[in-house]
Design a protein around this motif. Structure first.
Motif, PDB file in Angstrom:
ATOM      1  N   TRP A 195      93.047  46.301 -19.581  1.00 56.38           N
ATOM      2  CA  TRP A 195      94.423  46.567 -18.890  1.00 56.38           C
ATOM      3  C   TRP A 195      94.286  48.173 -18.037  1.00 56.38           C
ATOM      4  O   TRP A 195      95.018  48.038 -17.061  1.00 56.38           O
ATOM      5  CB  TRP A 195      95.492  47.030 -20.722  1.00 56.38           C
ATOM      6  CG  TRP A 195      96.692  46.190 -19.893  1.00 56.38           C
ATOM      7  CD1 TRP A 195      96.316  45.024 -21.270  1.00 56.38           C
ATOM      8  CD2 TRP A 195      97.378  45.495 -19.112  1.00 56.38           C
ATOM      9  NE1 TRP A 195      97.736  44.309 -20.951  1.00 56.38           N
ATOM     10  CE2 TRP A 195      97.717  44.255 -19.637  1.00 56.38           C
ATOM     11  CE3 TRP A 195      97.508  45.824 -18.006  1.00 56.38           C
ATOM     12  CZ2 TRP A 195      99.040  43.200 -19.122  1.00 56.38           C
ATOM     13  CZ3 TRP A 195      98.528  44.907 -16.942  1.00 56.38           C
ATOM     14  CH2 TRP A 195      99.530  44.165 -17.617  1.00 56.38           C
ATOM     15  N   GLN A 242     104.556  50.533 -15.162  1.00 55.04           N
ATOM     16  CA  GLN A 242     104.687  49.760 -16.454  1.00 55.04           C
ATOM     17  C   GLN A 242     103.438  49.043 -16.866  1.00 55.04           C
ATOM     18  O   GLN A 242     103.226  48.974 -18.093  1.00 55.04           O
ATOM     19  CB  GLN A 242     105.292  47.886 -15.268  1.00 55.04           C
ATOM     20  CG  GLN A 242     104.899  46.449 -16.707  1.00 55.04           C
ATOM     21  CD  GLN A 242     105.194  45.359 -15.565  1.00 55.04           C
ATOM     22  OE1 GLN A 242     105.872  45.314 -14.671  1.00 55.04           O
ATOM     23  NE2 GLN A 242     105.616  44.193 -16.604  1.00 55.04           N
ATOM     24  N   SER A 243     102.540  49.213 -16.407  1.00 59.09           N
ATOM     25  CA  SER A 243     100.777  49.569 -16.492  1.00 59.09           C
ATOM     26  C   SER A 243     100.443  50.417 -17.875  1.00 59.09           C
ATOM     27  O   SER A 243     100.244  50.111 -19.177  1.00 59.09           O
ATOM     28  CB  SER A 243     100.257  49.660 -15.436  1.00 59.09           C
ATOM     29  OG  SER A 243      99.755  48.083 -14.607  1.00 59.09           O
ATOM     30  N   GLU A 296     107.116  43.390 -28.150  1.00 56.63           N
ATOM     31  CA  GLU A 296     107.303  44.253 -26.799  1.00 56.63           C
ATOM     32  C   GLU A 296     106.332  43.472 -25.883  1.00 56.63           C
ATOM     33  O   GLU A 296     106.957  43.282 -24.580  1.00 56.63           O
ATOM     34  CB  GLU A 296     107.908  45.641 -26.505  1.00 56.63           C
ATOM     35  CG  GLU A 296     109.027  46.061 -27.796  1.00 56.63           C
ATOM     36  CD  GLU A 296     110.321  45.843 -27.461  1.00 56.63           C
ATOM     37  OE1 GLU A 296     110.143  45.767 -25.857  1.00 56.63           O
ATOM     38  OE2 GLU A 296     111.591  45.620 -27.767  1.00 56.63           O
ATOM     39  N   LEU A 297     105.031  43.617 -26.145  1.00 57.07           N
ATOM     40  CA  LEU A 297     104.657  43.108 -25.725  1.00 57.07           C
ATOM     41  C   LEU A 297     104.733  41.296 -24.510  1.00 57.07           C
ATOM     42  O   LEU A 297     104.230  40.801 -23.672  1.00 57.07           O
ATOM     43  CB  LEU A 297     103.180  42.629 -25.729  1.00 57.07           C
ATOM     44  CG  LEU A 297     102.036  44.315 -25.991  1.00 57.07           C
ATOM     45  CD1 LEU A 297     101.297  44.295 -26.774  1.00 57.07           C
ATOM     46  CD2 LEU A 297     102.088  45.033 -24.582  1.00 57.07           C
ATOM     47  N   LEU A 336     102.831  52.014 -19.582  1.00 59.27           N
ATOM     48  CA  LEU A 336     103.806  51.301 -20.580  1.00 59.27           C
ATOM     49  C   LEU A 336     103.279  50.201 -21.046  1.00 59.27           C
ATOM     50  O   LEU A 336     102.944  50.277 -22.361  1.00 59.27           O
ATOM     51  CB  LEU A 336     105.724  50.482 -20.282  1.00 59.27           C
ATOM     52  CG  LEU A 336     106.438  51.399 -19.845  1.00 59.27           C
ATOM     53  CD1 LEU A 336     107.252  51.008 -18.946  1.00 59.27           C
ATOM     54  CD2 LEU A 336     106.729  52.422 -20.721  1.00 59.27           C
ATOM     55  N   ILE A 337     102.491  49.436 -21.215  1.00 59.26           N
ATOM     56  CA  ILE A 337     102.163  48.594 -21.767  1.00 59.26           C
ATOM     57  C   ILE A 337     100.012  48.869 -22.503  1.00 59.26           C
ATOM     58  O   ILE A 337     100.514  48.836 -23.683  1.00 59.26           O
ATOM     59  CB  ILE A 337     101.464  47.650 -21.111  1.00 59.26           C
ATOM     60  CG1 ILE A 337     102.702  46.240 -20.483  1.00 59.26           C
ATOM     61  CG2 ILE A 337     100.186  46.387 -21.910  1.00 59.26           C
ATOM     62  CD1 ILE A 337     102.183  45.509 -18.955  1.00 59.26           C
ATOM     63  N   VAL A 383     107.529  39.877 -25.040  1.00 55.21           N
ATOM     64  CA  VAL A 383     109.155  39.376 -24.193  1.00 55.21           C
ATOM     65  C   VAL A 383     108.603  39.869 -23.087  1.00 55.21           C
ATOM     66  O   VAL A 383     109.215  40.139 -22.058  1.00 55.21           O
ATOM     67  CB  VAL A 383     110.121  40.206 -24.508  1.00 55.21           C
ATOM     68  CG1 VAL A 383     109.912  39.240 -26.098  1.00 55.21           C
ATOM     69  CG2 VAL A 383     110.024  41.536 -25.046  1.00 55.21           C
ATOM     70  N   SER A 384     107.093  40.930 -22.509  1.00 47.56           N
ATOM     71  CA  SER A 384     107.257  41.733 -21.279  1.00 47.56           C
ATOM     72  C   SER A 384     106.156  40.341 -20.283  1.00 47.56           C
ATOM     73  O   SER A 384     106.450  40.751 -19.183  1.00 47.56           O
ATOM     74  CB  SER A 384     107.039  43.372 -20.956  1.00 47.56           C
ATOM     75  OG  SER A 384     105.272  42.995 -21.246  1.00 47.56           O
ATOM     76  N   LEU A 385     106.229  39.973 -21.136  1.00 43.75           N
ATOM     77  CA  LEU A 385     105.998  38.423 -19.859  1.00 43.75           C
ATOM     78  C   LEU A 385     106.396  37.047 -19.197  1.00 43.75           C
ATOM     79  O   LEU A 385     107.559  37.189 -20.613  1.00 43.75           O
ATOM     80  CB  LEU A 385     104.536  37.603 -21.434  1.00 43.75           C
ATOM     81  CG  LEU A 385     103.201  38.390 -22.380  1.00 43.75           C
ATOM     82  CD1 LEU A 385     102.336  37.685 -22.648  1.00 43.75           C
ATOM     83  CD2 LEU A 385     102.714  38.522 -20.872  1.00 43.75           C
ATOM     84  N   ASP A 386     105.660  36.894 -18.237  1.00 41.33           N
ATOM     85  CA  ASP A 386     106.514  36.408 -17.415  1.00 41.33           C
ATOM     86  C   ASP A 386     105.939  35.538 -17.415  1.00 41.33           C
ATOM     87  O   ASP A 386     105.084  34.898 -16.450  1.00 41.33           O
ATOM     88  CB  ASP A 386     106.471  37.191 -16.128  1.00 41.33           C
ATOM     89  CG  ASP A 386     107.573  36.134 -14.972  1.00 41.33           C
ATOM     90  OD1 ASP A 386     107.662  35.204 -15.316  1.00 41.33           O
ATOM     91  OD2 ASP A 386     108.434  36.845 -13.765  1.00 41.33           O
ATOM     92  N   CYS A 415     105.602  46.093 -31.617  1.00 41.32           N
ATOM     93  CA  CYS A 415     105.440  46.875 -30.765  1.00 41.32           C
ATOM     94  C   CYS A 415     104.655  45.245 -30.235  1.00 41.32           C
ATOM     95  O   CYS A 415     104.558  44.991 -28.682  1.00 41.32           O
ATOM     96  CB  CYS A 415     103.688  47.149 -30.447  1.00 41.32           C
ATOM     97  SG  CYS A 415     104.697  49.259 -31.000  1.00 41.32           S
TER      98      CYS A 415
END
Length: 139
Positions: A117, A19-20, A63-64, A22-23, A66-69, A60
């Motif tokens: 990151w 995941q890291s 995408e970042l 990918l970010i 929507v990946s946030l929780d 992009c």
């Protein structure tokens, strides 16, 4: 045949990444697309070149987002969401007005975030330095 091998490599690179990573790959793509967009504006290439690059960078960033929780991520996730939202607005402005300074500011901040990151992911710069193959967020 060569193109098929390249596409297979790209797909494998994305599907096997943590995941890291990918970010970080998304950050790399944003930085790359902003560079393309800015150069297209500077060299007065066809408007669609800069437009497409800025839109890809916004995709992009989305995408970042929507990946946030937002529930588990607390203030950090909320702050990143706000920052990404700001980046998308600035890139929209750069795209519609041709004010590349806005895009360059976003790019600079994205480079700083990317560096963070890399630090927290436990990887080295060498491991994450983009080979400029890129990713395809469109599928």
């Amino acid at each position: 045949m060569r193109r098929g091998a390249l596409n297979s490599y790209k797909e494998t690179k994305v599907t096997t990444a943590t995941q890291s990573k990918l970010i970080i790959m998304l950050y790399d793509e944003v930085i790359k697309q902003i560079t393309i967009g800015v150069e297209a504006v500077k060299t007065k290439k066809a408007k669609d070149v800069s437009h497409n690059a800025f839109v890809k960078s916004q995709d992009c960033i989305s995408e970042l987002m929507v990946s946030l929780d937002l529930e588990k991520g607390g203030d950090i996730a909320q702050n990143l969401f706000s920052l990404y939202n700001y980046f998308n607005r600035e890139l929209l402005e750069a795209n519609t007005s041709g004010k590349i300074e806005k895009a360059l500011d976003v790019q600079s901040m994205m480079k700083e975030l990317r560096s963070s990151w890399v630090s927290i992911s436990g990887t080295t710069e060498h491991e994450t330095t983009p080979d400029r193959v890129g990713i395809n967020i469109a599928g």
